[in-house]
Structure formats: structure tokens, C-alpha cells
Design an enzyme around this catalytic site. Structure first.
Site, PDB file in Angstrom:
ATOM      1  N   LYS A 120      -2.321 -81.539 -32.778  1.00 58.88           N
ATOM      2  CA  LYS A 120      -1.400 -82.606 -32.371  1.00 58.88           C
ATOM      3  C   LYS A 120      -2.081 -83.564 -31.394  1.00 58.88           C
ATOM      4  CE  LYS A 120       2.215 -81.292 -29.762  1.00 58.88           C
ATOM      5  NZ  LYS A 120       2.337 -82.104 -28.554  1.00 58.88           N
TER       6      LYS A 120
ATOM      7  N   GLU B 111      -2.418 -70.446 -24.931  1.00 63.17           N
ATOM      8  CA  GLU B 111      -1.491 -69.403 -25.348  1.00 63.17           C
ATOM      9  C   GLU B 111      -2.220 -68.066 -25.292  1.00 63.17           C
ATOM     10  OE1 GLU B 111       0.673 -70.194 -28.930  1.00 63.17           O
ATOM     11  OE2 GLU B 111       0.908 -72.299 -28.401  1.00 63.17           O
TER      12      GLU B 111
ATOM     13  N   GLY C  46     -15.418 -70.634 -36.950  1.00 66.72           N
ATOM     14  CA  GLY C  46     -14.286 -69.975 -37.597  1.00 66.72           C
ATOM     15  C   GLY C  46     -13.705 -70.832 -38.693  1.00 66.72           C
TER      16      GLY C  46
ATOM     17  N   CYS D 137      -1.558 -77.325 -29.860  1.00 65.27           N
ATOM     18  CA  CYS D 137      -2.123 -78.421 -29.049  1.00 65.27           C
ATOM     19  C   CYS D 137      -3.219 -79.207 -29.743  1.00 65.27           C
ATOM     20  CB  CYS D 137      -2.664 -77.862 -27.744  1.00 65.27           C
ATOM     21  SG  CYS D 137      -1.375 -77.345 -26.633  1.00 65.27           S
TER      22      CYS D 137
ATOM     23  N   ASN E  54      -8.794 -81.808 -24.333  1.00 63.57           N
ATOM     24  CA  ASN E  54      -8.503 -81.111 -25.589  1.00 63.57           C
ATOM     25  C   ASN E  54      -9.344 -81.646 -26.745  1.00 63.57           C
ATOM     26  OD1 ASN E  54      -6.786 -79.244 -24.604  1.00 63.57           O
ATOM     27  ND2 ASN E  54      -4.915 -80.127 -25.441  1.00 63.57           N
TER      28      ASN E  54
HETATM   29  C1  UDX Z   1      -5.589 -75.168 -26.110  1.00 63.62           C
HETATM   30  C2  UDX Z   1      -6.419 -75.467 -24.858  1.00 63.62           C
HETATM   31  O1  UDX Z   1      -7.446 -74.484 -24.725  1.00 63.62           O
HETATM   32  C3  UDX Z   1      -5.556 -75.517 -23.634  1.00 63.62           C
HETATM   33  O2  UDX Z   1      -6.325 -75.876 -22.494  1.00 63.62           O
HETATM   34  C4  UDX Z   1      -4.457 -76.561 -23.860  1.00 63.62           C
HETATM   35  O3  UDX Z   1      -3.600 -76.670 -22.756  1.00 63.62           O
HETATM   36  C5  UDX Z   1      -3.660 -76.235 -25.109  1.00 63.62           C
HETATM   37  O4  UDX Z   1      -4.554 -76.125 -26.218  1.00 63.62           O
HETATM   38  P1  UDX Z   1      -4.500 -72.996 -27.250  1.00 63.62           P
HETATM   39  O5  UDX Z   1      -4.041 -73.900 -28.339  1.00 63.62           O
HETATM   40  O6  UDX Z   1      -3.531 -72.018 -26.695  1.00 63.62           O
HETATM   41  O7  UDX Z   1      -5.047 -73.850 -25.990  1.00 63.62           O
HETATM   42  O8  UDX Z   1      -5.709 -72.134 -27.825  1.00 63.62           O
HETATM   43  P2  UDX Z   1      -7.307 -72.085 -27.723  1.00 63.62           P
HETATM   44  O9  UDX Z   1      -7.699 -70.749 -27.235  1.00 63.62           O
HETATM   45  O10 UDX Z   1      -7.861 -73.253 -27.019  1.00 63.62           O
HETATM   46  O11 UDX Z   1      -7.691 -72.168 -29.286  1.00 63.62           O
HETATM   47  C6  UDX Z   1      -7.327 -73.272 -30.087  1.00 63.62           C
HETATM   48  C7  UDX Z   1      -7.848 -73.129 -31.498  1.00 63.62           C
HETATM   49  O12 UDX Z   1      -9.263 -73.226 -31.524  1.00 63.62           O
HETATM   50  C8  UDX Z   1      -7.518 -71.790 -32.153  1.00 63.62           C
HETATM   51  O13 UDX Z   1      -7.196 -72.025 -33.510  1.00 63.62           O
HETATM   52  C9  UDX Z   1      -8.810 -70.994 -32.043  1.00 63.62           C
HETATM   53  O14 UDX Z   1      -8.944 -70.021 -33.043  1.00 63.62           O
HETATM   54  C10 UDX Z   1      -9.826 -72.108 -32.191  1.00 63.62           C
HETATM   55  N1  UDX Z   1     -11.117 -71.802 -31.565  1.00 63.62           N
HETATM   56  C11 UDX Z   1     -11.241 -71.707 -30.199  1.00 63.62           C
HETATM   57  C12 UDX Z   1     -12.257 -71.647 -32.365  1.00 63.62           C
HETATM   58  O15 UDX Z   1     -12.175 -71.722 -33.607  1.00 63.62           O
HETATM   59  N2  UDX Z   1     -13.458 -71.423 -31.766  1.00 63.62           N
HETATM   60  C13 UDX Z   1     -13.609 -71.334 -30.419  1.00 63.62           C
HETATM   61  O16 UDX Z   1     -14.743 -71.136 -29.952  1.00 63.62           O
HETATM   62  C14 UDX Z   1     -12.459 -71.476 -29.599  1.00 63.62           C
END
Ligand code: UDX
Length: 447
Positions: free
Chosen positions: A266, A155, A256, A263, A211
Site C-alpha cells: 500500500k 506486525e 523470498g 504496509c 517503507n
Molecule cells: C513493515 C515495516 O517493517 C514497518 O516498519 C512498517 O511500520 C510497516 O511495514 P510489516 O509489514 O509488519 O512491517 O512486516 P515486515 O517484517 O517489514 O515484512 C514485510 C514483507 O517483506 C513481508 O512480506 C516479508 O516476508 C517481506 N520480507 C521482509 C522479505 O521478503 N525479505 C526480508 O528480508 C524482509
């Protein structure tokens, strides 16, 4: 080529629009007439940078359209994609596949020529096989090739992720299905995108494994951050140094408040459940789910501790509500765990988020919303940064300091440098780095 995309949720809408940008004539289908009506008028139901313009451009070019009429949409399509929701079933973490199966049957009954039916929704291993059985039963006389083509869209950067993916995964057991999908993704040959062709089961597993691995990486660094706090170490330096090892890699090592979104929570749960069902328990990911859930619950305690052990009668200014920046998505956001706990403990919450407030207003009762970041600061006892929106990265610190009753900042995204914050007169608490009190000169103090 011509395709139909069933489901105009996040994945369906982004994928359908991007395929139309590739030059494929695309019809997006949804049962929700109001949503289709709005899309037809160019109104996009989700916040995704660049999507509105891309939809408008392709609608104008006559390559993209929206309808509730599935029968007409799939008639003559080279491929039909299923991108309907697979919500977690309440309580047990299984993905609810009833929408996928219903869509598959409906499509099969409507098809008039041999077609490739592609699952894009994230579905547990074995779903493609069941889809194959459903369509074979519905239309035994018709050649329907069932394939799996998982998406890896993030997203906030979904369009770029679709247009410049690290790889495309095609799971199929027929050459016809592979050939059609390869043709659809042909524009990516130019940028030499690797295409992994494999069986349906493997493709389904790849999505969950990807994931779950990323969620594991985040959870790992979050626990390392806890360790850093206990010994006065700095998690940024740890993440950077281990990430420079090419075998580890630097991405997804940002500590964090715990991962959220539509995603990871779930998909990790569904992976754990299907692993158990198939007799291959995923014990690492089981721990990841548990550790992440507990972490989010515990985040409110950090804010309470920063407020001298009680938030009763205090005002907390919250910056950022969505699960990450550049989205209005509140699903499993840290704010959803933190804010109600603080309210229960007697705090008044004033919050600002650049795009998430409309969504948040229905989910977080009792929160007062402000027009911008500064509007929520007046007289607050503490500022809590919950999402790393760019506009929070360069706040006017003098203005912040002047507005607050107590100069306390809890930054759960580590967007500021502790030394600078202490120099600017704040007591500053972040994740996995030594807390710094106002006026301190970089001396590492234990929290
Ligand atoms: C994720 C996957 O990256 C993507 O490939 C899949 O298709 C759907 O799920 P998304 O949920 O949009 O995408 O967000 P993403 O940027 O991956 O972050 C997910 C969560 O992890 C967020 O809450 C983010 O804050 C957290 N996060 C991410 C961290 O806490 N630290 C990080 O280094 C990266």
C-alpha cells in the site's frame, strides 16, 4: 498525561496500549461497537504476540480503556492521536483519506481545550496541512496544534518496536506540539532513543521513504536471487557478503516470494502516486511495485515446474498462509497469489498455518485445512513452504518423507539447507540457490 487514540486497528491498538504502559492514561475510541465491547472484555481482535497480556495489565491498572464515545474520550486530553485506516482506493493506488479527515473534524468539534492533534496513520505528504485546515474551519476560536508522528511497527514484533524504536519522528510547526509529544515519549530517553523533530511534511515523507527503501532492498535481493539461479550462485552468500558492508547492512536482504502485508504494498503504491502528483516521479519505487507484483504472480510457476510441469490432479501441501510469521494477517500474502493459480491449474490444496487459517478460510475457497503441518502431508505430490513460521524450521524429515507421495519440497523462504534436504531424500527447490535433487552431494546444479 491523558491521551485519546482514535481507531483501534493495528496501529491504534498497539500504540494506545504501549502509551498506557508508559504510564499515560489512554482511551481508545472506535465506531465499531462490537469491537469495543470485545476489547472491554479483554478480547483482542488481532494476533500480536504479547498484546493481550499488555492490554489486560493496563486495563487492570486503570490506565487503558475503550469506548465508542469520542466526545468524552477527547475531552481534556493532552493529545489526540488519529490512527484510523487509510485503505488504497480501488484501482488507483491513492490512499483513501476520508476516515482521517472525518475523524479530524469530529475531534475538533468535540474538543474543549487547546490540544495537540497527531496523525499516526500513514498519510501522503500534505495531509497534515489539510487536517490543519479542516480543524481551523471547524473550530476557528480554539488552538489545535496539528502534528505528524508516524509509526514504524512491524506486525509480530510491534510491542518491542514501540518500546525500543530505532527513532521517534515528530513533525510539527509548533513548540507546544513538540513539547507534548516529547513528554509522551519520555520513557524512551532512558534508552537514548533518537528523536527527530522536523516539519509535518518531512515527517510524512520519512514514513513513505523508509517503507519504500526497505521494499526496494527486498526487491533488489529478489532479483539478484533470480540471477543466482541462472548461474548456480547462492543468494544467501551474496546477501551476507554485501550486507557485511556497513553502508548496505544485513537486514531486509532475505530473498523470498515478494513482499506483502498491510504496509509495503500500500505504501509503495501511495508513494509512487503522490510522487507523480507532486511532479517528482519515484521511478525506482515504481519499478519495485511492478517487479514485486510480477514476482508473486510467477511463484506458482515454480511449484508447477517442481511437479514436472503440471499440477493437474495433484495434491499440494501448503505450509504457511500469512504474509509473514507471528501474525494472522493475510493481506497481500504470497499464498493469496499462489493458491488460486494452482487451483485453476487443477491442483488440490491442503494447507496449514499456525494462526492464519480462520482468516484464510474466508479468502481461499476450496482449500482443505489440517490440524498441524503433518496432517496436510499424507499422499501429497509436493510441499510448498510459503511462510517461515518457526515450527516449520525443524520438521521431522523422516516423517515428512514417509507421508508424501512424491518427495518434492518448494521452499520459498529458504528455511532449509539444500544439501541436507537432498541427503534426506527430497528434491528441494528454494529461492536463489541451486536446486538439489534427492541424493545429490552438494554438487551445484542449475535449475
Ligand atoms: C513493515 C515495516 O517493517 C514497518 O516498519 C512498517 O511500520 C510497516 O511495514 P510489516 O509489514 O509488519 O512491517 O512486516 P515486515 O517484517 O517489514 O515484512 C514485510 C514483507 O517483506 C513481508 O512480506 C516479508 O516476508 C517481506 N520480507 C521482509 C522479505 O521478503 N525479505 C526480508 O528480508 C524482509
Amino acid at each position: 498525561m491523558r491521551i485519546a487514540m482514535i481507531g483501534t486497528g493495528y496501529v491504534g491498538l498497539v500504540s494506545g496500549t504501549c502509551f498506557s504502559e508508559f504510564g499515560v492514561r489512554t482511551i481508545c475510541v472506535d465506531k465499531n461497537a462490537e469491537k469495543i465491547e470485545r476489547l472491554t472484555q479483554g478480547r483482542i481482535p488481532i494476533y500480536e504476540p504479547g498484546l493481550e497480556q499488555l492490554v489486560a495489565k493496563n486495563v487492570r491498572a486503570g490506565r487503558l480503556s475503550f469506548t465508542t464515545d469520542l466526545e468524552t474520550a477527547v475531552d481534556g486530553a493532552d493529545a489526540v492521536f488519529i490512527a484510523v485506516g487509510t485503505p488504497s482506493r480501488r484501482g488507483d493506488g491513492h490512499a483513501d483519506l476520508s476516515f482521517v479527515f472525518a475523524a479530524a473534524e469530529e475531534v475538533a468539534l468535540a474538543l474543549t481545550k487547546p490540544t495537540v492533534l497527531v496523525t499516526k496513520s500513514t498519510v501522503p505528504v500534505g495531509t497534515g496541512r489539510r487536517v490543519r485546515e479542516i480543524v481551523a474551519k471547524a473550530r476557528p476560536e480554539l488552538e489545535i496544534h496539528v502534528a505528524s508522528n508516524p509509526e514504524f511497527l512491524r506486525e509480530g514484533s510491534a510491542i518491542n518496536d514501540f518500546m525500543r524504536p530505532d527513532r521517534v519522528v515528530i513533525g510539527a510547526d509548533s513548540d507546544k506540539a513538540v513539547a507534548v509529544l516529547r513528554r509522551l515519549y519520555r520513557p524512551l530517553y532512558l534508552i537514548e532513543t533518537p528523536i527527530v523533530t522536523t516539519t509535518r511534511e518531512t515527517a510524512e515523507l520519512i514514513k513513505y521513504a523508509a517503507n519504500s527503501f526497505l521494499a526496494t532492498k527486498i526487491t533488489f535481493i529478489n532479483e539478484v536471487a533470480d540471477f543466482c539461479e541462472q548461474v548456480g550462485a547462492n543468494v544467501h552468500d551474496v546477501a551476507r557478503a554485501i550486507g557485511l558492508d556497513g553502508r548496505i547492512g544485513r537486514k531486509f536482504l532475505h530473498a523470498g516470494p515478494g513482499f506483502g502485508g498491510s504496509c509495503f504494498p500500500k505504501d509503495t503504491q501511495a508513494f509512487v502516486h503522490s510522487g507523480r502528483e507532486f511532479g517528482a516521479p519515484q521511478r525506482i519505487v515504481e519499478s519495485v511495485v511492478k517487479v514485486n507484483d510480477e514476482r508473486k504472480e510467477r511463484m506458482a510457476e515454480r511449484i508447477v515446474a517442481a511437479c514436472d510441469g503440471s499440477v493437474d490432479g495433484k495434491t499440494i501441501a501448503v505450509l504457511g498462509l500469512t504474509f509473514k510469521p507471528n501474525t494472522d494477517d493475510m493481506r497481500d500474502a504470497a499464498s493469496m497469489a499462489i493458491i488460486p493459480t494452482l487451483q485453476t491449474e487443477g491442483a488440490t490444496i491442503r494447507a496449514y498455518d499456525p494462526v492464519g487459517m480462520t482468516e484464510a478460510a474466508t479468502l481461499l475457497p476450496g482449500v482443505e485445512f489440517g490440524a498441524d503441518a503433518y496432517a496436510v502431508l499424507d499422499g501429497a505430490d509436493c510441499v510448498a513452504i510459503l511462510t517461515e513460521w518457526n515450527e516449520f524450521r525443524a520438521l521431522d524429515l523422516d516423517r515428512v518423507a514417509a507421508a508424501l507421495k512424491r518427495r518434492v519440497i518448494v521452499d520459498l523462504r529458504n528455511i532449509y539447507r539444500p544439501v541436507e534436504m537432498a541427503a534426506a531424500g527430497f528434491d528441494y527447490y528454494s529461492i536463489g540457490r541451486p536446486a538439489m535433487r534427492s541424493g545429490e552431494q552438494g554438487k551445484a546444479t542449475k535449475k
